[in-house]
Design a protein around this motif. Structure first.
Motif, PDB file in Angstrom:
ATOM      1  N   GLU A 128       0.816  -1.211   0.000  1.00  0.00           N
ATOM      2  CA  GLU A 128       0.000   0.000   0.000  1.00  0.00           C
ATOM      3  C   GLU A 128       0.853   1.265   0.000  1.00  0.00           C
ATOM      4  N   ALA A 129       2.113   1.140   0.459  1.00  0.00           N
ATOM      5  CA  ALA A 129       2.963   2.321   0.613  1.00  0.00           C
ATOM      6  C   ALA A 129       4.180   2.291  -0.306  1.00  0.00           C
ATOM      7  N   PHE A 130       4.270   1.308  -1.205  1.00  0.00           N
ATOM      8  CA  PHE A 130       5.491   1.116  -1.993  1.00  0.00           C
ATOM      9  C   PHE A 130       5.772   2.308  -2.908  1.00  0.00           C
ATOM     10  N   ASP A 131       4.790   2.700  -3.707  1.00  0.00           N
ATOM     11  CA  ASP A 131       5.004   3.800  -4.656  1.00  0.00           C
ATOM     12  C   ASP A 131       5.331   5.108  -3.947  1.00  0.00           C
ATOM     13  N   GLN A 132       4.673   5.357  -2.815  1.00  0.00           N
ATOM     14  CA  GLN A 132       4.958   6.586  -2.060  1.00  0.00           C
ATOM     15  C   GLN A 132       6.384   6.577  -1.511  1.00  0.00           C
ATOM     16  N   THR A 133       6.851   5.399  -1.079  1.00  0.00           N
ATOM     17  CA  THR A 133       8.212   5.281  -0.560  1.00  0.00           C
ATOM     18  C   THR A 133       9.235   5.605  -1.646  1.00  0.00           C
ATOM     19  N   VAL A 134       9.020   5.053  -2.844  1.00  0.00           N
ATOM     20  CA  VAL A 134       9.914   5.326  -3.973  1.00  0.00           C
ATOM     21  C   VAL A 134       9.923   6.818  -4.293  1.00  0.00           C
ATOM     22  N   SER A 135       8.764   7.437  -4.290  1.00  0.00           N
ATOM     23  CA  SER A 135       8.660   8.867  -4.572  1.00  0.00           C
ATOM     24  C   SER A 135       9.441   9.690  -3.558  1.00  0.00           C
ATOM     25  N   TYR A 136       9.309   9.363  -2.286  1.00  0.00           N
ATOM     26  CA  TYR A 136      10.003  10.097  -1.217  1.00  0.00           C
ATOM     27  C   TYR A 136      11.519  10.012  -1.397  1.00  0.00           C
ATOM     28  N   VAL A 137      12.011   8.799  -1.676  1.00  0.00           N
ATOM     29  CA  VAL A 137      13.459   8.587  -1.816  1.00  0.00           C
ATOM     30  C   VAL A 137      13.996   9.342  -3.028  1.00  0.00           C
ATOM     31  N   ARG A 138      13.267   9.315  -4.144  1.00  0.00           N
ATOM     32  CA  ARG A 138      13.750   9.990  -5.353  1.00  0.00           C
ATOM     33  C   ARG A 138      13.766  11.510  -5.194  1.00  0.00           C
ATOM     34  N   ILE A 139      12.744  12.042  -4.583  1.00  0.00           N
ATOM     35  CA  ILE A 139      12.693  13.497  -4.415  1.00  0.00           C
ATOM     36  C   ILE A 139      13.803  13.961  -3.472  1.00  0.00           C
ATOM     37  N   CYS A 140      13.916  13.321  -2.317  1.00  0.00           N
ATOM     38  CA  CYS A 140      14.962  13.711  -1.358  1.00  0.00           C
ATOM     39  C   CYS A 140      16.352  13.400  -1.910  1.00  0.00           C
ATOM     40  N   GLY A 141      16.483  12.258  -2.606  1.00  0.00           N
ATOM     41  CA  GLY A 141      17.767  11.906  -3.197  1.00  0.00           C
ATOM     42  C   GLY A 141      18.209  12.905  -4.241  1.00  0.00           C
ATOM     43  N   GLY A 142      17.251  13.458  -4.994  1.00  0.00           N
ATOM     44  CA  GLY A 142      17.576  14.476  -5.984  1.00  0.00           C
ATOM     45  C   GLY A 142      18.124  15.747  -5.357  1.00  0.00           C
ATOM     46  N   GLY A 143      17.843  15.943  -4.083  1.00  0.00           N
ATOM     47  CA  GLY A 143      18.353  17.110  -3.364  1.00  0.00           C
ATOM     48  C   GLY A 143      19.587  16.821  -2.540  1.00  0.00           C
ATOM     49  N   LEU A 184       1.910  22.000   1.568  1.00  0.00           N
ATOM     50  CA  LEU A 184       1.827  20.942   0.563  1.00  0.00           C
ATOM     51  C   LEU A 184       0.994  19.742   1.021  1.00  0.00           C
ATOM     52  N   CYS A 185       1.027  19.449   2.338  1.00  0.00           N
ATOM     53  CA  CYS A 185       0.307  18.271   2.833  1.00  0.00           C
ATOM     54  C   CYS A 185      -1.099  18.620   3.343  1.00  0.00           C
ATOM     55  N   ALA A 186      -1.193  19.677   4.135  1.00  0.00           N
ATOM     56  CA  ALA A 186      -2.492  20.011   4.722  1.00  0.00           C
ATOM     57  C   ALA A 186      -3.390  20.769   3.755  1.00  0.00           C
ATOM     58  N   ALA A 196       8.333  15.331   1.141  1.00  0.00           N
ATOM     59  CA  ALA A 196       9.681  15.260   0.575  1.00  0.00           C
ATOM     60  C   ALA A 196      10.089  16.589  -0.060  1.00  0.00           C
ATOM     61  N   TRP A 197       9.202  17.174  -0.867  1.00  0.00           N
ATOM     62  CA  TRP A 197       9.511  18.453  -1.511  1.00  0.00           C
ATOM     63  C   TRP A 197       9.728  19.548  -0.472  1.00  0.00           C
ATOM     64  N   ALA A 198       8.944  19.531   0.591  1.00  0.00           N
ATOM     65  CA  ALA A 198       9.092  20.545   1.646  1.00  0.00           C
ATOM     66  C   ALA A 198      10.462  20.444   2.311  1.00  0.00           C
TER      67      ALA A 198
END
Length: 456
Positions: A128-143, A184-186, A196-198
């Motif tokens: 249920e959380a796999f795609d969100q986890t990948v997104s978080y890592v890629r966004i933060c990793g890009g920074g 971004l979240c609320a 992640a973007w924040a």
């Protein structure tokens, strides 16, 4: 007049406390990053988002800790050169370090973006959380470049005896991250990606404003553009000091990731509960962590000046103060863990799971009060290889085997899984005490140039 502080003369206790407090506040604010991410996501998103932020932030924390540990090598180098009265050598170290860590940041960026999916798979992120986890890592990793610059600034100034500038940079980032998360979240309901973007945007703003502040400070040396290049001799020293810490931090981080992966296999509630527990634990470890960093810089200057008696007395003060806080944190966490967990989640099942896990970390509060001070001492005198050895031994010979064994017992108890951590800390404490006795008898006499010490 230089803003650099020297710790080689005068009283010890007062300057140590004054130097440690800004580090503590900076670590507190830095912990607010992940905490605010999880808090806002927990209040305005789903349990899947909580799990994703928890798992993704653990992956990023592991990689960031590697960079921070490498930067500790630069902190030690600068501190020892300042203690030796050679500020220009410290300046050359800063210049060489900027180039070295820039290359490291590029490598980290590529790794985190390319391998985000395998990392999430290794962590057994719930479906249920796999795609969100990948997104978080890629966004933060890009920074990663921003994350590295942010941590490098703090390491340089701690080596100079300045713990206030890193506090300012962290405060800026924390405030920006809070507003970013809420927006971004609320407001925009972006969930994991918004958190992640924040985080990345907040650190970018902090780095930009930090350079503005730095230009206004009086430094004990000049950082020249032509010196920002590969310097084999200096980089060799930085790597000699920092690589053992980076390797041990990476492997220790891997050991915690293994435990998270074991927990993730138990289902979404266990994953979210341990994620909440880990965020609380991040705050519990702040005081011993602040003493670790403060003692490393404080002791490095005194070792550079050959004042080993001051170095030992500094460790003694650190141990006393850290133990007082450790016992306090034990009592609060053991008896009121549910209140701490409820800060980050509204789900009663998640709170119950987190409370069970936190009882194990209550025990670790006492163990790490000693362990982190000892590690700060060994880092300060340059014995980073021993720090690496005891970290790796504790992680792979104690923590992981106990966690795996406990995960095989049915029904699985999150408390029993968590107990693997204080068990590791206890064994590491024994190793550090034995090594300290050896260092006191054999190593410190060779480093001593002046046996006098101020006790005022």
């Amino acid at each position: 007049m230089s803003d650099t502080k020297t710790f080689t003369e005068g009283p010890i206790l007062g300057p140590l406390v004054k130097f440690t407090l800004p580090i503590l506040f900076a670590l507190f604010l830095q912990s607010m990053y992940g905490a605010v991410d999880l808090l806002v996501v927990g209040k305005f998103a789903t349990s899947a988002d909580v799990s994703a932020v928890s798992t993704g932030s653990q992956i990023m924390m592991t990689m960031t800790n590697v960079i921070t540990a490498f930067a500790m090598g630069l902190t030690i180098y600068i501190g020892q050169k300042i203690g030796e009265g050679r500020p220009q050598e410290a300046g050359k170290g800063v210049s060489a370090g900027i180039f070295f860590f820039g290359v490291l940041a590029v490598c980290m960026t590529l790794i985190m973006i390319i391998f985000a999916v395998p990392f999430a798979g290794i962590m057994q992120a719930p479906p249920e959380a796999f795609d969100q986890t990948v997104s978080y890592v890629r966004i933060c990793g890009g920074g990663s470049m921003v994350i590295l610059a942010y941590n490098l600034i703090g390491s340089i100034f701690r080596g100079l005896g300045d713990s206030h500038t890193p506090l300012i940079t962290v405060a800026i980032a924390c405030v920006c991250n809070i507003f970013g998360d809420l927006l971004l979240c609320a407001v925009f309901h972006m969930g994991t990606a918004g958190a992640a973007w924040a985080t990345v945007a907040a650190q970018l703003i902090s780095v930009i404003l930090s350079f503005v502040l730095i230009r206004r400070k009086t430094m004990p040396f000049q950082v020249e553009k032509k010196e920002i290049r590969w310097n084999g001799a200096i980089n060799k020293t930085i790597v000699h000091l920092g690589f053992p810490l980076a390797l041990s931090n990476f492997l220790v981080g891997v050991s915690f990731l293994v435990i998270i992966a074991i927990v993730n296999s138990l289902g979404l509630i266990a994953s979210a509960g341990v994620g909440v527990g880990e965020k609380v634990c991040g705050f519990l470890m702040l005081i011993p962590l602040s003493f670790l960093q403060a003692l490393a810089a404080f002791i490095a200057q005194n070792i550079g000046a050959g004042k080993t008696d001051r170095a030992r007395k500094t460790l003694r003060y650190g141990l006393i103060l850290s133990m007082i806080s450790g016992i306090t944190m034990f009592l609060v966490t053991w008896f009121h863990g549910n209140i701490l967990a409820s800060i980050f989640s509204n789900d009663p099942q998640v709170i119950t799971a987190a409370t069970e896990y936190l009882k194990a970390y209550a025990i670790d509060c006492v163990c790490t009060a000693v362990l982190f001070c000892m590690i700060g001492f060994f880092n300060g005198i340059g014995m980073t290889r021993f720090v690496m050895f005891q970290d790796i031994f504790g992680a792979f010979c104690i923590r992981i085997p106990i966690a795996y064994f406990m995960s095989r017992k049915v029904p699985v108890s999150l408390f029993h899984l968590g107990v693997s951590t204080p068990c590791s800390s206890l064994i590491q404490n024994i190793m550090c005490i034995i090594m300290f006795i050896h260092v006191k008898k054999k190593v410190l006499p060779r480093l001593s140039k002046d046996s006098t010490v101020s006790t005022s």
